[in-house]
Write an enzyme that holds these catalytic residues in place. Structure first.
Site, PDB file in Angstrom:
ATOM      1  N   GLY A 167     -15.055-129.983 -83.233  1.00 42.85           N
ATOM      2  CA  GLY A 167     -14.747-128.734 -82.531  1.00 42.85           C
ATOM      3  C   GLY A 167     -13.264-128.475 -82.385  1.00 42.85           C
ATOM      4  N   GLY A 171      -8.274-136.934 -74.205  1.00 44.90           N
ATOM      5  CA  GLY A 171      -7.333-137.935 -74.706  1.00 44.90           C
ATOM      6  C   GLY A 171      -6.311-137.295 -75.629  1.00 44.90           C
ATOM      7  N   ASP A 204      -9.145-146.227 -73.545  1.00 47.40           N
ATOM      8  CA  ASP A 204      -8.194-147.035 -74.333  1.00 47.40           C
ATOM      9  C   ASP A 204      -6.845-147.195 -73.637  1.00 47.40           C
ATOM     10  OD1 ASP A 204     -10.208-146.950 -76.220  1.00 47.40           O
ATOM     11  OD2 ASP A 204      -9.264-145.364 -77.403  1.00 47.40           O
ATOM     12  N   ARG A 242     -20.958-173.451 -78.557  1.00 48.18           N
ATOM     13  CA  ARG A 242     -20.644-172.535 -79.662  1.00 48.18           C
ATOM     14  C   ARG A 242     -19.289-171.869 -79.464  1.00 48.18           C
ATOM     15  NH1 ARG A 242     -26.405-169.421 -79.615  1.00 48.18           N
ATOM     16  NH2 ARG A 242     -27.426-170.632 -81.248  1.00 48.18           N
ATOM     17  N   ARG A 249      -9.353-148.813 -79.965  1.00 45.51           N
ATOM     18  CA  ARG A 249      -8.760-148.190 -81.141  1.00 45.51           C
ATOM     19  C   ARG A 249      -7.481-148.924 -81.567  1.00 45.51           C
ATOM     20  NH1 ARG A 249     -10.681-143.529 -83.335  1.00 45.51           N
ATOM     21  NH2 ARG A 249     -11.694-142.650 -81.539  1.00 45.51           N
TER      22      ARG A 249
HETATM   23  O1  F6P Z   1     -11.157-143.606 -77.777  1.00 40.55           O
HETATM   24  C1  F6P Z   1     -12.217-144.130 -77.078  1.00 40.55           C
HETATM   25  C2  F6P Z   1     -13.112-144.877 -77.990  1.00 40.55           C
HETATM   26  O2  F6P Z   1     -14.156-145.367 -77.197  1.00 40.55           O
HETATM   27  C3  F6P Z   1     -12.465-145.969 -78.822  1.00 40.55           C
HETATM   28  O3  F6P Z   1     -12.179-147.119 -78.071  1.00 40.55           O
HETATM   29  C4  F6P Z   1     -13.479-146.138 -79.932  1.00 40.55           C
HETATM   30  O4  F6P Z   1     -12.893-146.605 -81.115  1.00 40.55           O
HETATM   31  C5  F6P Z   1     -13.958-144.749 -80.141  1.00 40.55           C
HETATM   32  O5  F6P Z   1     -13.709-144.026 -78.949  1.00 40.55           O
HETATM   33  C6  F6P Z   1     -15.413-144.642 -80.488  1.00 40.55           C
HETATM   34  O6  F6P Z   1     -15.736-143.299 -80.578  1.00 40.55           O
HETATM   35  P1  F6P Z   1     -17.140-142.674 -80.961  1.00 40.55           P
HETATM   36  O7  F6P Z   1     -17.557-141.905 -79.766  1.00 40.55           O
HETATM   37  O8  F6P Z   1     -16.812-141.797 -82.129  1.00 40.55           O
HETATM   38  O9  F6P Z   1     -18.073-143.783 -81.314  1.00 40.55           O
END
Ligand code: F6P
Length: 371
Positions: free
Chosen positions: A84, A123, A148, A183, A192
């Protein structure tokens, strides 16, 4: 302070974009309650900016009944989307998928609907789009959101504390099963390109190895830590890997298929590490991905409070006409910083961060051979 616009009650729109984060509903609730106290009207733009592309289907008025009980709810009552982007809107046409620029339509709809301000909660992606739209004339206040914690301009984003708590709880639980089976357990956390979640949860949860995107690792150094613990009769190990961690000279592990906004999807490093550690050390190793559990459920007290402060401050900044700015925490104050500052670059973990130095001093490995 402007309570009205030319005698008219202000009409405020709220939107939530990008991945969800615990605390979004607390922002919506605080902003709406503050606006109502001023006699303003509050509307919700559903699914990011979609509601301004297609207001007939995705624009809703928010009334007190709509926010009842949402303070403690995860997610967002407005829905959210990683797709979007109005500047590169993906449309299905007879000749296949096409990207079109619908930003003009968003601005026209905003004006036609007689909104006075848009509070965009999101974000890096959402705030970047907000900056572009604010340059086109939409009076926008941004509210920073991401688990993040990788946004510049603010000490911390809401959602992060909850994600770290959930991840720490998971690491705590891994200890007993790792210990019982002797283990090595590898857990992959979100974040990210920034290792904040892995660093904070790893240290709080007592991990033995923490791998961050900011510190490329050497797999032999990771294995050395596991072997060393075995030699010292500590017969289990916990490895925490941020999803963006990568070996020295190597690349990040990606999932197939980027999102509609061409954003890379990270994931798979834990599985790779688990295989390598088992093969190289002979130690039985299991791996898991904590994934979206980190984004779900009830926000922590810290996140609820931060989100509430930010939501109320957003309305204050509308009153003060601080458009093109983002609400930010500069402890102990909530301030307005230009949107451009927030998206200048990602806030990653500095390799000489105090938490890293303390962790190293305690013998936690970052997989780079240094103590
Ligand atoms: O940016 C937040 C986040 O949760 C990241 O940590 C992760 O890589 C990504 O979004 C996952 O996003 P999606 O909602 O596309 O699975």
């Amino acid at each position: 302070m402007a309570r009205t616009n030319g005698g008219r009650k202000l009409k405020i729109a709220l939107s939530t974009g990008g991945g969800d984060a615990p605390g979004l509903n607390a922002v919506i609730r605080a902003a709406a309650k503050t606006a109502w106290c001023l006699g303003w009207e509050v509307w919700g733009i559903q699914e990011g900016f979609e509601g301004l592309i297609d207001p007939r289907r995705k624009l809703v008025r928010i009334d007190p009944v709509d926010i009842r009980g949402i303070l403690t709810q995860g997610g967002t009552i407005l829905g959210t989307a990683n797709r979007g982007n109005p500047f590169k809107y993906v449309m299905e046409t007879a000749r296949g998928r096409r990207e079109v620029d619908l930003s003009g339509r968003v601005v026209r709809n905003f004006k036609r609907l007689k909104f006075d301000a848009l509070i965009a909660i999101g974000g890096e992606g959402t705030l970047g789009l907000s900056l572009q739209l604010s340059k086109m004339g939409i009076p926008i206040i941004g509210v920073p959101k991401t688990i993040d914690n990788d946004l510049m301009g603010t000490d911390i984003t809401f959602g992060f504390d909850t994600a770290v708590s959930i991840a720490t709880d998971a690491i705590d639980r891994l200890h007993s099963t790792a210990q019982s089976h002797r283990r090595c357990m590898v857990v992959e956390l979100m974040g990210r390109y920034a290792g904040w979640i892995a660093l904070n949860a790893g240290v709080s949860g007592g991990a033995d190895v923490i791998l961050l995107p900011e510190i490329p690792f050497d797999i032999e150094s990771v294995c050395d830590k596991v072997r060393d613990r075995d030699r010292r009769k500590k017969l289990f190990s916990i490895v925490v890997a941020s999803e963006g961690a990568k070996p020295k000279g190597g690349t990040r592990v990606l999932k197939e298929g980027a999102t509609a906004n061409h954003v890379e999807r990270l994931g798979g490093i834990a599985e790779w590490l688990g295989r390598e550690i088992q093969e190289r050390t002979g130690k039985e190793t299991r791996s898991l991905v904590l994934g979206h559990l980190q984004r779900g459920g009830v926000p922590t007290t810290f996140d609820r409070l931060l989100a509430t402060r930010m939501g109320a401050a957003a309305i204050r900044f509308v009153q003060q006409g601080k458009f093109g700015h983002m609400v930010a925490l500069r402890t102990p104050r909530i301030v307005a910083v230009p949107l451009s500052q927030a998206i200048k670059r990602l806030k990653t973990v500095p390799p000489d961060h105090d938490t890293i130095m303390s962790a190293r001093a305690m013998g936690i490995s970052f997989g780079d051979g240094h103590c």
